[in-house]
Design a protein around this motif. Structure first.
Motif, PDB file in Angstrom:
ATOM      1  N   GLU A  78       0.823  -1.221   0.000  1.00  0.00           N
ATOM      2  CA  GLU A  78       0.000   0.000   0.000  1.00  0.00           C
ATOM      3  C   GLU A  78       0.855   1.268   0.000  1.00  0.00           C
ATOM      4  O   GLU A  78       0.317   2.360  -0.152  1.00  0.00           O
ATOM      5  N   TRP A  79       2.149   1.117   0.168  1.00  0.00           N
ATOM      6  CA  TRP A  79       3.056   2.257   0.333  1.00  0.00           C
ATOM      7  C   TRP A  79       3.658   2.636  -1.019  1.00  0.00           C
ATOM      8  O   TRP A  79       4.552   1.947  -1.526  1.00  0.00           O
ATOM      9  N   PRO A  80       3.187   3.733  -1.639  1.00  0.00           N
ATOM     10  CA  PRO A  80       3.669   4.100  -2.976  1.00  0.00           C
ATOM     11  C   PRO A  80       5.183   4.296  -3.067  1.00  0.00           C
ATOM     12  O   PRO A  80       5.801   3.868  -4.046  1.00  0.00           O
ATOM     13  N   ASN A  81       5.795   4.918  -2.067  1.00  0.00           N
ATOM     14  CA  ASN A  81       7.242   5.188  -2.152  1.00  0.00           C
ATOM     15  C   ASN A  81       8.062   3.900  -2.199  1.00  0.00           C
ATOM     16  O   ASN A  81       8.993   3.765  -2.991  1.00  0.00           O
ATOM     17  N   GLY A  82       7.712   2.945  -1.354  1.00  0.00           N
ATOM     18  CA  GLY A  82       8.448   1.679  -1.332  1.00  0.00           C
ATOM     19  C   GLY A  82       8.179   0.845  -2.573  1.00  0.00           C
ATOM     20  O   GLY A  82       9.099   0.257  -3.158  1.00  0.00           O
ATOM     21  N   MET A  83       6.926   0.783  -2.984  1.00  0.00           N
ATOM     22  CA  MET A  83       6.589  -0.005  -4.162  1.00  0.00           C
ATOM     23  C   MET A  83       7.184   0.601  -5.431  1.00  0.00           C
ATOM     24  O   MET A  83       7.532  -0.124  -6.362  1.00  0.00           O
ATOM     25  N   GLU A  84       7.341   1.903  -5.458  1.00  0.00           N
ATOM     26  CA  GLU A  84       7.995   2.555  -6.606  1.00  0.00           C
ATOM     27  C   GLU A  84       9.425   2.047  -6.754  1.00  0.00           C
ATOM     28  O   GLU A  84       9.882   1.765  -7.862  1.00  0.00           O
ATOM     29  N   VAL A  85      10.125   1.901  -5.648  1.00  0.00           N
ATOM     30  CA  VAL A  85      11.496   1.377  -5.675  1.00  0.00           C
ATOM     31  C   VAL A  85      11.499  -0.046  -6.229  1.00  0.00           C
ATOM     32  O   VAL A  85      12.313  -0.396  -7.090  1.00  0.00           O
ATOM     33  N   VAL A  86      10.572  -0.871  -5.753  1.00  0.00           N
ATOM     34  CA  VAL A  86      10.488  -2.265  -6.198  1.00  0.00           C
ATOM     35  C   VAL A  86      10.162  -2.331  -7.691  1.00  0.00           C
ATOM     36  O   VAL A  86      10.844  -3.028  -8.454  1.00  0.00           O
ATOM     37  N   ILE A  87       9.141  -1.624  -8.108  1.00  0.00           N
ATOM     38  CA  ILE A  87       8.694  -1.673  -9.507  1.00  0.00           C
ATOM     39  C   ILE A  87       9.788  -1.190 -10.447  1.00  0.00           C
ATOM     40  O   ILE A  87      10.047  -1.800 -11.495  1.00  0.00           O
ATOM     41  N   ARG A  88      10.444  -0.102 -10.101  1.00  0.00           N
ATOM     42  CA  ARG A  88      11.539   0.406 -10.962  1.00  0.00           C
ATOM     43  C   ARG A  88      12.671  -0.624 -11.090  1.00  0.00           C
ATOM     44  O   ARG A  88      13.213  -0.825 -12.171  1.00  0.00           O
ATOM     45  N   ALA A  89      13.015  -1.266  -9.968  1.00  0.00           N
ATOM     46  CA  ALA A  89      14.093  -2.268  -9.996  1.00  0.00           C
ATOM     47  C   ALA A  89      13.701  -3.459 -10.865  1.00  0.00           C
ATOM     48  O   ALA A  89      14.523  -3.979 -11.631  1.00  0.00           O
ATOM     49  N   LEU A  90      12.460  -3.901 -10.766  1.00  0.00           N
ATOM     50  CA  LEU A  90      11.999  -5.024 -11.582  1.00  0.00           C
ATOM     51  C   LEU A  90      11.964  -4.655 -13.059  1.00  0.00           C
ATOM     52  O   LEU A  90      12.370  -5.450 -13.914  1.00  0.00           O
ATOM     53  N   LYS A  91      11.496  -3.463 -13.357  1.00  0.00           N
ATOM     54  CA  LYS A  91      11.430  -3.039 -14.763  1.00  0.00           C
ATOM     55  C   LYS A  91      12.836  -2.991 -15.377  1.00  0.00           C
ATOM     56  O   LYS A  91      13.043  -3.434 -16.509  1.00  0.00           O
ATOM     57  N   ARG A  92      13.803  -2.458 -14.639  1.00  0.00           N
ATOM     58  CA  ARG A  92      15.180  -2.386 -15.152  1.00  0.00           C
ATOM     59  C   ARG A  92      15.716  -3.759 -15.514  1.00  0.00           C
ATOM     60  O   ARG A  92      16.529  -3.894 -16.419  1.00  0.00           O
ATOM     61  N   ARG A  93      15.261  -4.773 -14.818  1.00  0.00           N
ATOM     62  CA  ARG A  93      15.742  -6.137 -15.058  1.00  0.00           C
ATOM     63  C   ARG A  93      14.829  -6.933 -15.996  1.00  0.00           C
ATOM     64  O   ARG A  93      15.048  -8.109 -16.227  1.00  0.00           O
ATOM     65  N   GLY A  94      13.773  -6.299 -16.501  1.00  0.00           N
ATOM     66  CA  GLY A  94      12.867  -6.985 -17.411  1.00  0.00           C
ATOM     67  C   GLY A  94      12.021  -8.056 -16.743  1.00  0.00           C
ATOM     68  O   GLY A  94      11.612  -9.022 -17.386  1.00  0.00           O
ATOM     69  N   LEU A  95      11.733  -7.879 -15.452  1.00  0.00           N
ATOM     70  CA  LEU A  95      10.952  -8.856 -14.690  1.00  0.00           C
ATOM     71  C   LEU A  95       9.509  -8.393 -14.548  1.00  0.00           C
ATOM     72  O   LEU A  95       9.225  -7.205 -14.613  1.00  0.00           O
ATOM     73  N   LEU A  96       8.622  -9.325 -14.322  1.00  0.00           N
ATOM     74  CA  LEU A  96       7.226  -8.958 -14.096  1.00  0.00           C
ATOM     75  C   LEU A  96       6.948  -8.843 -12.611  1.00  0.00           C
ATOM     76  O   LEU A  96       7.687  -9.381 -11.780  1.00  0.00           O
ATOM     77  N   TYR A  97       5.866  -8.143 -12.300  1.00  0.00           N
ATOM     78  CA  TYR A  97       5.403  -8.052 -10.922  1.00  0.00           C
ATOM     79  C   TYR A  97       4.068  -8.777 -10.837  1.00  0.00           C
ATOM     80  O   TYR A  97       3.147  -8.514 -11.606  1.00  0.00           O
ATOM     81  N   PHE A  98       3.978  -9.719  -9.903  1.00  0.00           N
ATOM     82  CA  PHE A  98       2.743 -10.446  -9.657  1.00  0.00           C
ATOM     83  C   PHE A  98       2.235 -10.074  -8.277  1.00  0.00           C
ATOM     84  O   PHE A  98       2.914 -10.306  -7.275  1.00  0.00           O
ATOM     85  N   ASP A  99       1.058  -9.473  -8.221  1.00  0.00           N
ATOM     86  CA  ASP A  99       0.486  -9.033  -6.949  1.00  0.00           C
ATOM     87  C   ASP A  99      -0.486 -10.095  -6.449  1.00  0.00           C
ATOM     88  O   ASP A  99      -1.470 -10.407  -7.121  1.00  0.00           O
ATOM     89  N   SER A 100      -0.197 -10.645  -5.280  1.00  0.00           N
ATOM     90  CA  SER A 100      -1.106 -11.632  -4.703  1.00  0.00           C
ATOM     91  C   SER A 100      -2.284 -10.961  -4.005  1.00  0.00           C
ATOM     92  O   SER A 100      -3.166 -11.637  -3.480  1.00  0.00           O
ATOM     93  N   LEU A 101      -2.303  -9.649  -4.035  1.00  0.00           N
ATOM     94  CA  LEU A 101      -3.413  -8.846  -3.512  1.00  0.00           C
ATOM     95  C   LEU A 101      -3.756  -9.166  -2.062  1.00  0.00           C
ATOM     96  O   LEU A 101      -4.903  -9.439  -1.729  1.00  0.00           O
ATOM     97  N   THR A 102      -2.738  -9.089  -1.215  1.00  0.00           N
ATOM     98  CA  THR A 102      -2.989  -9.246   0.212  1.00  0.00           C
ATOM     99  C   THR A 102      -3.688  -8.013   0.769  1.00  0.00           C
ATOM    100  O   THR A 102      -4.160  -8.030   1.898  1.00  0.00           O
ATOM    101  N   SER A 103      -3.748  -6.957  -0.023  1.00  0.00           N
ATOM    102  CA  SER A 103      -4.490  -5.752   0.330  1.00  0.00           C
ATOM    103  C   SER A 103      -5.218  -5.243  -0.907  1.00  0.00           C
ATOM    104  O   SER A 103      -4.635  -5.182  -1.994  1.00  0.00           O
ATOM    105  N   THR A 104      -6.462  -4.859  -0.717  1.00  0.00           N
ATOM    106  CA  THR A 104      -7.213  -4.272  -1.831  1.00  0.00           C
ATOM    107  C   THR A 104      -6.705  -2.872  -2.164  1.00  0.00           C
ATOM    108  O   THR A 104      -7.056  -2.325  -3.201  1.00  0.00           O
ATOM    109  N   LYS A 105      -5.864  -2.320  -1.300  1.00  0.00           N
ATOM    110  CA  LYS A 105      -5.306  -0.980  -1.528  1.00  0.00           C
ATOM    111  C   LYS A 105      -3.885  -1.033  -2.073  1.00  0.00           C
ATOM    112  O   LYS A 105      -3.180  -0.028  -2.080  1.00  0.00           O
TER     113      LYS A 105
END
Length: 193
Positions: A78-105
């Protein structure tokens, strides 16, 4: 695989040899502080550098994976700042993000979409309730979603009850019109590839 699992490289090699796609199940901070998310978890108290370092540690535990999913993470996702770091790192490596949706937010999918990267999320959680009738009912929900939309993504744990129900469900799945495909096949379809 959780990045801190025992015999991880061996298990990953065996999984790939058996034809399975692999995902790092990255442990992230849950809302319930009484639950331990495990070693090197991503926490909302961390600065971007520490998040990157822990994510890099996880990414280096084994190879051959196609992306990262969240383990727990109801608070972290739910934390945009932390998830931004994760998403950017995954994109740089050509990886996908799979959300198990432990939170609807969760903001993970929104950020992945905004960065134009591959992503997916679960439709059904098979074994939130650990008894056979509940798992079978969740598989029926999975079938309904797949019939309506053309695909469905179900996730579960390596519980005995989950394996038992799946062992009974899988042999007749194709006769009912279902084909099991790797996650990347669904992601490519979503992206129009």
């Amino acid at each position: 695989f959780l990045p801190y699992a025992r015999n991880l490289r061996k298990l990953a090699k065996e999984g790939r040899a058996a034809g399975h796609e692999l995902i790092i199940h990255m442990n992230m901070e849950p809302k319930d502080h009484d639950i331990d998310p495990g070693p090197n978890a991503l926490l909302t108290s961390m600065d971007p550098m520490e998040i990157r370092e822990r994510l890099l540690w996880a990414l280096n535990q084994f190879d051959g994976y196609i992306g990262v999913s969240n383990h727990m993470g109801s608070r972290f996702t739910e934390w945009p700042n932390g998830m931004e770091v994760v998403i950017r790192a995954l994109k740089r490596r050509g990886l996908l993000y799979f959300d198990s949706l432990t939170s609807t937010k969760s903001v993970g999918l929104t950020l992945a979409r905004a960065h134009g990267m591959a992503y997916a999320s679960r439709d059904v959680f098979l074994d939130h309730e650990r008894f056979a009738k509940a798992v079978a009912w969740q598989l029926a929900q999975t079938e309904q979603i797949a019939r309506r939309r053309g695909y469905a993504i179900a996730i579960g744990h390596p519980y005995d009850v989950t394996f038992d129900v799946l062992e009974n469900w899988l042999p007749d799945a194709e006769a009912r019109g279902f084909v099991m495909v790797p996650l990347s096949t669904i992601v490519r379809r979503q992206r129009g590839e």
